[in-house]
Motif scaffolding. Sequence first.
Motif, PDB file in Angstrom:
ATOM      1  N   PHE A  11       0.833  -1.201   0.000  1.00 14.25           N
ATOM      2  CA  PHE A  11       0.000   0.000   0.000  1.00 14.25           C
ATOM      3  C   PHE A  11       0.867   1.251   0.000  1.00 14.25           C
ATOM      4  CE2 PHE A  11      -2.498   3.105   2.639  1.00 14.25           C
ATOM      5  CZ  PHE A  11      -3.384   3.467   1.640  1.00 14.25           C
ATOM      6  N   ARG A  12       1.827   1.293   0.907  1.00 11.71           N
ATOM      7  CA  ARG A  12       2.749   2.429   1.012  1.00 11.71           C
ATOM      8  C   ARG A  12       4.065   1.964   1.621  1.00 11.71           C
ATOM      9  NH1 ARG A  12      -1.244   7.169   3.171  1.00 11.71           N
ATOM     10  NH2 ARG A  12      -2.412   7.367   1.249  1.00 11.71           N
ATOM     11  N   ALA A  13       5.094   2.775   1.434  1.00 11.82           N
ATOM     12  CA  ALA A  13       6.391   2.532   2.060  1.00 11.82           C
ATOM     13  C   ALA A  13       6.737   3.764   2.895  1.00 11.82           C
ATOM     14  CB  ALA A  13       7.460   2.279   1.011  1.00 11.82           C
ATOM     15  N   TYR A  14       7.364   3.537   4.032  1.00  9.00           N
ATOM     16  CA  TYR A  14       7.662   4.611   4.984  1.00  9.00           C
ATOM     17  C   TYR A  14       9.153   4.650   5.306  1.00  9.00           C
ATOM     18  CZ  TYR A  14       2.639   4.674   5.569  1.00  9.00           C
ATOM     19  OH  TYR A  14       1.291   4.748   5.333  1.00  9.00           O
ATOM     20  N   ASP A  15       9.643   5.850   5.634  1.00  9.28           N
ATOM     21  CA  ASP A  15      11.053   6.032   5.974  1.00  9.28           C
ATOM     22  C   ASP A  15      11.389   5.490   7.353  1.00  9.28           C
ATOM     23  OD1 ASP A  15      11.722   7.300   3.574  1.00  9.28           O
ATOM     24  OD2 ASP A  15      11.119   9.253   4.351  1.00  9.28           O
ATOM     25  N   THR A  16      10.423   5.535   8.262  1.00 14.19           N
ATOM     26  CA  THR A  16      10.702   5.105   9.635  1.00 14.19           C
ATOM     27  C   THR A  16       9.708   4.053  10.096  1.00 14.19           C
ATOM     28  OG1 THR A  16       9.279   6.752  10.704  1.00 14.19           O
ATOM     29  CG2 THR A  16      11.551   7.436  10.207  1.00 14.19           C
TER      30      THR A  16
END
Length: 76
Positions: A11-16
């Motif tokens: 769905f999404r990718a996050y930095d943290t």
Amino acid sequence: MNDPQEKIIVFRAYDTVMDANLAKTKLDAYGIPCFLTDEHLTSLYPIRNAIFPGVRLHIFEKDFMQANEIMKEEVQ
């Protein structure tokens, strides 16, 4: 019960890890099944790039529209 043939997507990718867990918690609260991958790699590779996309949030493809609307809502 979910059909074993249902497609799981990123769905999404996050930095943290914190940002990813906040998004996961929000979707969980609305009953959207989801899970995270690559949580521990962020400490090894702190910079997102083509090889390492960050902490990834996965959902069932059928839940994409609902998850997108939920994530648009602002926290008050």
